[in-house]
Scaffold this motif. Sequence first.
Motif, PDB file in Angstrom:
ATOM      1  N   ALA A  32     -29.081  44.187 -10.057  1.00 35.22           N
ATOM      2  CA  ALA A  32     -29.048  43.777 -11.379  1.00 35.22           C
ATOM      3  C   ALA A  32     -29.280  44.734 -12.447  1.00 35.22           C
ATOM      4  O   ALA A  32     -28.647  44.823 -13.396  1.00 35.22           O
ATOM      5  N   GLU A  37     -28.787  43.761 -16.317  1.00 36.37           N
ATOM      6  CA  GLU A  37     -29.301  42.297 -16.340  1.00 36.37           C
ATOM      7  C   GLU A  37     -30.878  42.305 -15.718  1.00 36.37           C
ATOM      8  O   GLU A  37     -31.203  43.284 -14.893  1.00 36.37           O
ATOM      9  N   TYR A  38     -31.393  41.431 -16.051  1.00 36.48           N
ATOM     10  CA  TYR A  38     -32.821  41.156 -15.573  1.00 36.48           C
ATOM     11  C   TYR A  38     -32.817  40.820 -14.106  1.00 36.48           C
ATOM     12  O   TYR A  38     -31.957  40.006 -13.788  1.00 36.48           O
ATOM     13  N   THR A  41     -32.957  37.226 -13.940  1.00 34.64           N
ATOM     14  CA  THR A  41     -31.615  36.489 -14.024  1.00 34.64           C
ATOM     15  C   THR A  41     -30.798  36.325 -12.641  1.00 34.64           C
ATOM     16  O   THR A  41     -30.078  35.479 -12.368  1.00 34.64           O
ATOM     17  N   LEU A  56     -21.085  38.301 -17.482  1.00 36.98           N
ATOM     18  CA  LEU A  56     -21.785  38.794 -16.315  1.00 36.98           C
ATOM     19  C   LEU A  56     -20.633  38.591 -15.216  1.00 36.98           C
ATOM     20  O   LEU A  56     -20.609  39.520 -14.094  1.00 36.98           O
TER      21      LEU A  56
END
Length: 167
Positions: A32, A37-38, A41, A56
């Motif tokens: 991630a 990205e977190y 998520t 994404l």
Amino acid sequence: METLIEKYKGIHPGIILERELKKRKLRKAPFALILEEYPQTLNEITKGRRGITSGLSLKIDKALNLSEGTMFVLQAYYEIQKEKLKIENLNSPNLSLFRKALFWDTDFDKINWDKQFKTIIKRVFERGNEIEKAEIIKFYGLKKVKETIGFDTIEKSLKVLQHLNIS
């Protein structure tokens, strides 16, 4: 790309992503962070609780060396499958008359009332109450119910038939 898509068509892309990460021995949190990205998520996506956006999808496809758009196409097929299930479930009995406990071992909202009719009819006539039995007869018709569970079982449920004024 086409073989991957054909193989996994209709499955949430997050589940496929998790499988792919395991196969490549990649952990979710570091992956991630590589995608910027977190981790939460990515975790939500791999659990099937969140969809994959086009942006994404491009990041994942590039990081995993997949054909561009693979994950997004899988997301589209998953959404199509969800809509098909909704349409199929429109053709269902009055669900408010059924106790969800009657179908304790399955996801009540995903029951396919057309394909699983034999199991449903048997279950309702084994464990259901009069109202549930009446709704099954009303939905499937007396002939189909008799063919599925037999005339003797119907006779034992004579109260339901009288309730519906069916003979």
